[in-house]
Design an enzyme around this catalytic site. Structure first.
Site, mmCIF file in Angstrom:
data_model
loop_
_atom_site.group_PDB
_atom_site.id
_atom_site.type_symbol
_atom_site.label_atom_id
_atom_site.label_comp_id
_atom_site.label_asym_id
_atom_site.label_seq_id
_atom_site.Cartn_x
_atom_site.Cartn_y
_atom_site.Cartn_z
ATOM 1 N N GLY A 12 39.199 70.210 30.965
ATOM 2 C CA GLY A 12 38.267 69.412 30.181
ATOM 3 C C GLY A 12 38.829 68.081 29.705
ATOM 4 O O GLY A 12 38.366 67.527 28.711
ATOM 5 N N SER A 13 39.803 67.537 30.445
ATOM 6 C CA SER A 13 40.352 66.249 30.000
ATOM 7 C C SER A 13 39.312 65.136 30.134
ATOM 8 O O SER A 13 39.313 64.180 29.347
ATOM 9 C CB SER A 13 41.626 65.901 30.765
ATOM 10 O OG SER A 13 41.377 65.724 32.134
ATOM 11 N N ASN A 14 38.421 65.266 31.094
ATOM 12 C CA ASN A 14 37.343 64.271 31.216
ATOM 13 C C ASN A 14 36.304 64.450 30.114
ATOM 14 O O ASN A 14 35.742 63.467 29.615
ATOM 15 C CB ASN A 14 36.718 64.339 32.605
ATOM 16 C CG ASN A 14 37.653 63.777 33.650
ATOM 17 O OD1 ASN A 14 37.805 62.569 33.772
ATOM 18 N ND2 ASN A 14 38.334 64.658 34.369
ATOM 19 N N HIS A 95 30.568 74.940 40.105
ATOM 20 C CA HIS A 95 29.381 75.708 40.512
ATOM 21 C C HIS A 95 28.410 74.695 41.093
ATOM 22 O O HIS A 95 28.200 73.636 40.510
ATOM 23 C CB HIS A 95 28.755 76.424 39.312
ATOM 24 C CG HIS A 95 27.431 77.062 39.622
ATOM 25 N ND1 HIS A 95 27.328 78.333 40.144
ATOM 26 C CD2 HIS A 95 26.165 76.598 39.526
ATOM 27 C CE1 HIS A 95 26.047 78.626 40.337
ATOM 28 N NE2 HIS A 95 25.325 77.579 39.964
ATOM 29 N N ILE A 96 27.842 75.055 42.217
ATOM 30 C CA ILE A 96 26.906 74.132 42.868
ATOM 31 C C ILE A 96 25.482 74.520 42.484
ATOM 32 O O ILE A 96 25.015 75.610 42.811
ATOM 33 C CB ILE A 96 27.102 74.176 44.396
ATOM 34 C CG1 ILE A 96 28.512 73.701 44.734
ATOM 35 C CG2 ILE A 96 26.050 73.325 45.086
ATOM 36 C CD1 ILE A 96 28.917 73.951 46.174
ATOM 37 N N ASN A 111 28.040 63.736 38.563
ATOM 38 C CA ASN A 111 29.248 64.513 38.863
ATOM 39 C C ASN A 111 30.428 63.584 39.097
ATOM 40 O O ASN A 111 30.298 62.544 39.748
ATOM 41 C CB ASN A 111 29.014 65.352 40.122
ATOM 42 C CG ASN A 111 30.232 66.178 40.500
ATOM 43 O OD1 ASN A 111 30.738 66.957 39.697
ATOM 44 N ND2 ASN A 111 30.710 65.999 41.722
ATOM 45 N N HIS A 113 34.041 63.183 40.911
ATOM 46 C CA HIS A 113 34.668 63.762 42.106
ATOM 47 C C HIS A 113 35.919 62.951 42.463
ATOM 48 O O HIS A 113 35.870 61.722 42.492
ATOM 49 C CB HIS A 113 33.655 63.716 43.257
ATOM 50 C CG HIS A 113 34.174 64.305 44.521
ATOM 51 N ND1 HIS A 113 34.539 65.632 44.621
ATOM 52 C CD2 HIS A 113 34.395 63.763 45.742
ATOM 53 C CE1 HIS A 113 34.965 65.867 45.839
ATOM 54 N NE2 HIS A 113 34.884 64.753 46.549
ATOM 55 N N ASP A 153 28.544 66.861 46.851
ATOM 56 C CA ASP A 153 29.202 65.555 46.826
ATOM 57 C C ASP A 153 28.426 64.473 47.585
ATOM 58 O O ASP A 153 29.013 63.525 48.117
ATOM 59 C CB ASP A 153 30.648 65.657 47.329
ATOM 60 C CG ASP A 153 31.493 66.525 46.399
ATOM 61 O OD1 ASP A 153 31.190 66.537 45.199
ATOM 62 O OD2 ASP A 153 32.422 67.179 46.869
ATOM 63 N N GLU A 182 40.133 58.792 36.473
ATOM 64 C CA GLU A 182 38.882 59.523 36.227
ATOM 65 C C GLU A 182 38.429 59.363 34.783
ATOM 66 O O GLU A 182 37.229 59.225 34.510
ATOM 67 C CB GLU A 182 39.069 61.007 36.550
ATOM 68 C CG GLU A 182 39.155 61.286 38.032
ATOM 69 C CD GLU A 182 39.236 62.768 38.334
ATOM 70 O OE1 GLU A 182 38.584 63.201 39.282
ATOM 71 O OE2 GLU A 182 39.951 63.490 37.609
HETATM 72 C C1 GRF Z 1 38.863 66.401 37.969
HETATM 73 O O1 GRF Z 1 39.905 66.054 38.825
HETATM 74 C C2 GRF Z 1 37.540 66.250 38.653
HETATM 75 O O2 GRF Z 1 37.478 65.190 39.531
HETATM 76 C C3 GRF Z 1 37.482 67.540 39.424
HETATM 77 O O3 GRF Z 1 37.974 68.499 38.516
HETATM 78 C C4 GRF Z 1 38.917 67.874 37.657
HETATM 79 C C5 GRF Z 1 38.557 68.188 36.243
HETATM 80 O O4 GRF Z 1 39.584 67.888 35.337
HETATM 81 N N1 GRF Z 1 36.151 67.779 39.916
HETATM 82 P P1 GRF Z 1 39.365 68.127 33.784
HETATM 83 O O5 GRF Z 1 38.903 69.574 33.598
HETATM 84 O O6 GRF Z 1 38.349 67.152 33.288
HETATM 85 O O7 GRF Z 1 40.692 67.913 33.146
#
Ligand code: GRF
Length: 197
Positions: A12-14, A95-96, A111, A113, A153, A182
Site C-alpha cells: 500500500g505504498s501507493n 483481482h481482475i 489502475n 501498472h 492492462d 509510481e
Molecule cells: C506497484 O508496483 C504497482 O504497480 C503494482 O503493485 C505494486 C503495488 O505496490 N501493480 P504498493 O502496494 O502500492 O506498495
C-alpha cells in the site's frame, strides 16, 4: 472534494502516496475507503493509522463455497456503494474485475501498472521488462496509470513515467526507483482525473 476508494493487495505504498497528497492539499480529494482482498496487506494498517474505513473482502470464501466471481463482485459493489466513491484507484490490487462491476463505474476506475503502454502486460511486468532491458532488448521501462476495462492492462492511458534501467542496476534497485516513480505518477494521474482530463 472528490471521494477516492483505493484498492490494495499488498504494502500500500501507493495508497500512502495518495493519503499524503490528499492530506497535504496536493489533491482536492479524500481517501474515504481502502479495500483489500488480502488480510496481511499492510495497506489495511495504513488505513487504520490514517483513520480511513477499511474493508477486507477476499474472494476465497466465495470460491470455497462454489460461488462465482460475479457474486463476489456484486457483494463488493454493495459494500462499497455506501461510501459513495467518485473514483476507484487500483493500486497493487490483485483481482481482475469483470465487465458487470466495471460497468457501474464508467471512466471511474483507474489502475497503476509498472510497465509502459503496450509493453509486457501482466503481473510480472516489472521483472520481465527489467530482464528484457538487461538482455539488451529495446524495451522501454516505466509505469503507467490507465482506465480499467475488462481486458487486462488495456484501457486509455492517463499518465506515464519512464524509468530506464541504469547500467549494472540490480532488480531491487530498479524496483525501488520504479516505486518512487509510481508514487509520483499515481498522484499526478489522480490530479489529472480530478481536473477532468
Ligand atoms: C506497484 O508496483 C504497482 O504497480 C503494482 O503493485 C505494486 C503495488 O505496490 N501493480 P504498493 O502496494 O502500492 O506498495
Amino acid at each position: 472534494m472528490k471521494r477516492l476508494a483505493v484498492f490494495v493487495s499488498g504494502s500500500g505504498s501507493n495508497l500512502q502516496a495518495l493519503i499524503d497528497a490528499c492530506g497535504a492539499g496536493v489533491l482536492a480529494a479524500k481517501v474515504v475507503l481502502v479495500v483489500s482482498n488480502r488480510k496481511a496487506a499492510y495497506g489495511l494498517e495504513r488505513a487504520r493509522l490514517a483513520s480511513i474505513p477499511a474493508l477486507y473482502f477476499p474472494l476465497k470464501p466465495y470460491s470455497d463455497a462454489g460461488r462465482s466471481r460475479a457474486e463476489y463482485e456484486a457483494d463488493l459493489l454493495d459494500a462499497i456503494t455506501p461510501h459513495s466513491p467518485d473514483l476507484l484507484v487500483l493500486a497493487g490490487w490483485m483481482h481482475i474485475f469483470g465487465a458487470s462491476f466495471l460497468g457501474q463505474f464508467p471512466r471511474r476506475v483507474i489502475n497503476l501498472h509498472p510497465a509502459l503502454p503496450g509493453v509486457l502486460a501482466g503481473k510480472d511486468s516489472l521483472r520481465e521488462t527489467y530482464e528484457a532491458a538487461r538482455r539488451g532488448e529495446p524495451v522501454a521501462t516505466g509505469c503507467m496509470v490507465h482506465y480499467v476495462v475488462p481486458e487486462v492492462d488495456a484501457g486509455e492511458v492517463i499518465a506515464t513515467e519512464r524509468v530506464p534501467v541504469a547500467p549494472g542496476e540490480a532488480l531491487d534497485e530498479f524496483a525501488a526507483r520504479m516505486h518512487a516513480a509510481e508514487h509520483r505518477l499515481i498522484v499526478r494521474a489522480v490530479g489529472q482525473w480530478l481536473a477532468g482530463r
